[in-house]
Design an enzyme around this catalytic site. Structure first.
Site, short mmCIF file in Angstrom:
data_model
loop_
_atom_site.label_atom_id
_atom_site.label_comp_id
_atom_site.label_asym_id
_atom_site.label_seq_id
_atom_site.Cartn_x
_atom_site.Cartn_y
_atom_site.Cartn_z
N GLU A 1 0.83 -1.21 0.00
CA GLU A 1 0.00 0.00 0.00
C GLU A 1 0.86 1.26 0.00
O GLU A 1 0.58 2.21 -0.73
CB GLU A 1 -0.93 0.02 1.22
N CYS B 1 -0.08 1.10 7.22
CA CYS B 1 -0.69 1.36 5.91
C CYS B 1 -2.00 2.13 6.06
O CYS B 1 -2.29 3.02 5.26
CB CYS B 1 -0.90 0.05 5.16
#
Length: 155
Positions: free
Chosen positions: A54, A85
Site C-alpha cells: 500500500e 498502511c
C-alpha cells in the site's frame, strides 16, 4: 471493474512474492476508474520495513501526480491494511479501501498485525514500546517557527 483492480493487485503481489521481494501484498490506487499507482511488498528487496504494498502504491501515485493528496481515489489491496498502511491511506486522503484477505487470514500465514492494533488501543503508558516526551520547549520553538512561515502548505 473493481474485480479487475483487485486482480491487478494480486498479480503485482504474486510477481513480487515469487521474485523474493516480500510477502503476498500488492495494491493499486485508482482515480476515476484508472490505475494511477501500483505497488507490491518490497520489504525484503529493499530492507525497508515500511515498503508495504500500500505504501509503495501510494508513493507511486503521489509521485506521478506530484501531489501528496490522493483525495477522490480508492485503494485495492490484497490484504487488509496494517496500522502503518492505514495511517498512510488516511494521510493520503484516499476515500475507500477494498481488500482481499483479512487481518486474521494474514495471521494464519505469519503476518500477525493483531498485536499492533492491540498496542495502539492502549494508553501510551501501557504500550510495550515506551514513549517519553523530551525537549518540548525546543520542539515547540520549531513548531512556532513553522506556523509563522509565510506561504507554508499544510497537509
Amino acid at each position: 471493474m473493481k474485480s479487475e483492480f483487485m486482480a491487478r493487485a494480486v498479480e503485482l503481489a504474486r510477481n513480487g512474492m515469487r521474485g523474493g521481494e516480500g510477502g503476498p501484498f500488492g495494491a493499486v490506487v485508482v482515480k476515476d476508474g484508472e490505475i494511477i499507482g501500483e505497488g507490491w511488498n518490497r520489504v525484503l528487496a529493499t530492507s525497508d520495513p515500511t515498503a508495504h504494498g500500500e505504501v509503495v502504491a501510494i508513493r507511486d501515485a503521489c509521485g506521478k501526480r506530484s501531489d501528496f493528496s490522493l483525495a477522490g481515489c480508492e485503494i485495492y489491496t490484497t490484504g487488509q491494511p496494517c496500522p502503518m498502511c492505514l495511517g498512510a491511506i488516511h494521510w493520503a486522503r484516499i476515500g475507500a479501501i477494498y481488500y482481499g484477505f483479512s487481518i486474521e487470514d494474514a495471521a494464519e500465514i505469519g503476518f500477525d498485525d493483531r498485536e499492533f492494533f492491540r498496542q495502539f488501543s492502549l494508553p501510551p503508558s501501557e504500550r510495550s514500546v515506551p514513549e517519553t516526551q523530551l525537549g518540548r520547549e525546543l520542539a515547540l520553538e520549531l513548531a512556532a517557527e513553522y506556523k509563522a512561515m509565510p506561504g507554508r502548505q499544510n497537509y
